[in-house]
Design a protein around this motif. Structure first.
Motif, PDB file in Angstrom:
ATOM      1  N   UNK A   1       0.854  -1.195   0.000  1.00 35.78           N
ATOM      2  CA  UNK A   1       0.000   0.000   0.000  1.00 35.78           C
ATOM      3  C   UNK A   1       0.884   1.237   0.000  1.00 35.78           C
ATOM      4  N   UNK A   2       0.534   2.223  -0.779  1.00 35.61           N
ATOM      5  CA  UNK A   2       1.348   3.427  -0.911  1.00 35.61           C
ATOM      6  C   UNK A   2       1.327   4.239   0.380  1.00 35.61           C
ATOM      7  N   UNK A   3       2.478   4.885   0.658  1.00 32.00           N
ATOM      8  CA  UNK A   3       2.557   5.736   1.858  1.00 32.00           C
ATOM      9  C   UNK A   3       1.660   6.955   1.733  1.00 32.00           C
ATOM     10  N   UNK A   4       1.401   7.386   0.482  1.00 34.31           N
ATOM     11  CA  UNK A   4       0.526   8.546   0.291  1.00 34.31           C
ATOM     12  C   UNK A   4      -0.887   8.222   0.735  1.00 34.31           C
ATOM     13  N   UNK A   5      -1.338   6.971   0.469  1.00 35.35           N
ATOM     14  CA  UNK A   5      -2.689   6.594   0.910  1.00 35.35           C
ATOM     15  C   UNK A   5      -2.788   6.611   2.422  1.00 35.35           C
ATOM     16  N   UNK A   6      -1.775   6.089   3.079  1.00 32.88           N
ATOM     17  CA  UNK A   6      -1.810   6.104   4.554  1.00 32.88           C
ATOM     18  C   UNK A   6      -1.833   7.544   5.079  1.00 32.88           C
ATOM     19  N   UNK A   8      -3.107  10.151   3.506  1.00 34.46           N
ATOM     20  CA  UNK A   8      -4.452  10.682   3.268  1.00 34.46           C
ATOM     21  C   UNK A   8      -5.438  10.156   4.293  1.00 34.46           C
ATOM     22  N   UNK A   9      -5.317   8.848   4.615  1.00 40.46           N
ATOM     23  CA  UNK A   9      -6.224   8.260   5.604  1.00 40.46           C
ATOM     24  C   UNK A   9      -6.023   8.912   6.972  1.00 40.46           C
ATOM     25  N   UNK A  10      -4.781   9.106   7.372  1.00 35.79           N
ATOM     26  CA  UNK A  10      -4.518   9.719   8.679  1.00 35.79           C
ATOM     27  C   UNK A  10      -5.043  11.157   8.724  1.00 35.79           C
ATOM     28  N   UNK A  11      -4.862  11.910   7.621  1.00 38.50           N
ATOM     29  CA  UNK A  11      -5.340  13.299   7.592  1.00 38.50           C
ATOM     30  C   UNK A  11      -6.858  13.351   7.688  1.00 38.50           C
ATOM     31  N   UNK A  12      -7.561  12.483   6.941  1.00 40.17           N
ATOM     32  CA  UNK A  12      -9.032  12.483   6.965  1.00 40.17           C
ATOM     33  C   UNK A  12      -9.546  12.095   8.344  1.00 40.17           C
ATOM     34  N   UNK A  13      -8.943  11.081   8.963  1.00 49.10           N
ATOM     35  CA  UNK A  13      -9.397  10.647  10.292  1.00 49.10           C
ATOM     36  C   UNK A  13      -9.152  11.744  11.326  1.00 49.10           C
ATOM     37  N   UNK A  14      -8.003  12.423  11.236  1.00 50.43           N
ATOM     38  CA  UNK A  14      -7.712  13.467  12.220  1.00 50.43           C
ATOM     39  C   UNK A  14      -8.680  14.649  12.093  1.00 50.43           C
ATOM     40  N   UNK A  15      -8.989  15.053  10.872  1.00 48.97           N
ATOM     41  CA  UNK A  15      -9.884  16.205  10.702  1.00 48.97           C
ATOM     42  C   UNK A  15     -11.316  15.877  11.092  1.00 48.97           C
TER      43      UNK A  15
END
Length: 321
Positions: A1-6, A8-15
């Motif tokens: 899995x790409x690090x960019x996806x992780x 993006x997932x972390x940013x969406x969950x945090x916001x």
């Protein structure tokens, strides 16, 4: 899995966690939206990264390939059953509802003090700039309202000329000088054309009062016609030496003409018959002065260009008696 996806997932969950409590299914939805759904324990590539053509089966996989080819094309794979959701208590639901409906924090600039309005600003106390040039006011006023008398020093040149021609000398000829001892009357016009110059009028009257001294200045306030004052009292010829008129004489184009030429003609002729020296001062340049006014009385422009020499030239060129 790409690090960019992780990331993006972390940013969406945090916001989203800042405004509500996220459940596991919420995280799963975010993963699905990012193309990170898990199938058979392995990360599935997003649709845009799926190879356009499947690779041909290997020789030792012919049996498996034949089995896959025998599946009808219209047969869809079975849909996995949804995960069982554990029951939540009423308190947990209340906390989730409160977190989801909570108001977002206000913008930082809303706590700043509002800008002052025009009504909140303190009144400006701008210093008044008179129409006449400071430093030349008293000289201009003295030259305008003083009148000549022949009681100065003996005029030797005239005396010698008279004796040389054999004429009798019954009285010694004396030089002319200017005096203020006869008093001055100030005529102030309060018509709409003079509204802008009220402060200048009061300042000029105060300087004239200091120049003449107590008991030698009288004032007549009128509106349009000089023959009646503001209280409708009739004008009476004063027993003074000079009259200074502050008026627009109907020159201002934006104001209705309230001045009558015959009324001014009658007033100036009356003053002259009583040996009163009249002079007019107007807040307009010389080229705007009408001819009928210069024929009646000396006119002095009321502005910064006026000097004592300007006043003397106007007095010598006008009707002075």
């Amino acid at each position: 899995m790409s690090a960019i996806w992780w990331g993006d997932l972390a940013t969406a969950v945090r916001r989203l966690s800042a405004t509500r409590v996220l459940e596991p299914e919420d995280v799963a939805k975010i993963r699905a939206m990012l193309g990170m759904s898990r199938v058979d324990g392995a990360d599935r590539l997003p649709s845009d990264e799926t190879p356009p053509h499947p690779e041909p089966p290997h020789r030792d996989q012919r049996g498996e390939a034949a089995e896959v080819a025998s599946i009808p094309p219209d047969t869809a794979p079975p849909t996995p059953a949804p995960l069982a959701r554990p029951p939540r208590s009423a308190e947990a639901l209340s906390v989730e509802l409160t977190a989801s409906t909570s108001v977002s924090p206000p913008d930082p600039w809303r706590d700043a003090a509002p800008l002052p309005t025009l009504a909140d600003l303190p009144p400006r106390d701008d210093p008044h700039t008179p129409l006449l040039r400071p430093g030349a006011e008293y000289g201009v006023l003295q030259a305008a309202v003083s009148r000549p008398v022949h009681d100065g020093e003996v005029d030797i040149a005239r005396l010698v000329t008279r004796l040389a021609t054999g004429k009798p000398v019954d009285r010694l000829p004396r030089r002319r000088r200017w005096t203020l001892r006869f008093g001055v009357q100030l005529l102030v016009d309060h018509s709409s054309a003079m509204t802008l110059y009220e402060q200048d009028t009061w300042a000029l009257a105060a300087r004239l009062d200091r120049l003449l001294g107590a008991g030698t200045l009288s004032r007549w306030d009128f509106d349009g016609s000089p023959w009646t004052d503001l209280d409708d009292r009739p004008y009476k010829v004063p027993s003074v030496g000079s009259v200074l008129i502050l008026s627009s004489f109907g020159i201002h184009p934006a104001c209705p003409p309230t001045h009558s030429v015959p009324a001014w003609t009658k007033l100036i002729d009356t003053l002259h018959r009583n040996e009163i020296r009249a002079v007019a001062m107007i807040p307009f340049p010389r080229h705007r002065v009408p001819g009928w006014l210069t024929d009646l009385v000396p006119v002095i422009p009321w502005d910064r260009t006026t000097t004592v020499a300007t006043v003397r030239a106007a007095m010598d060129g006008g009707r002075t008696r």
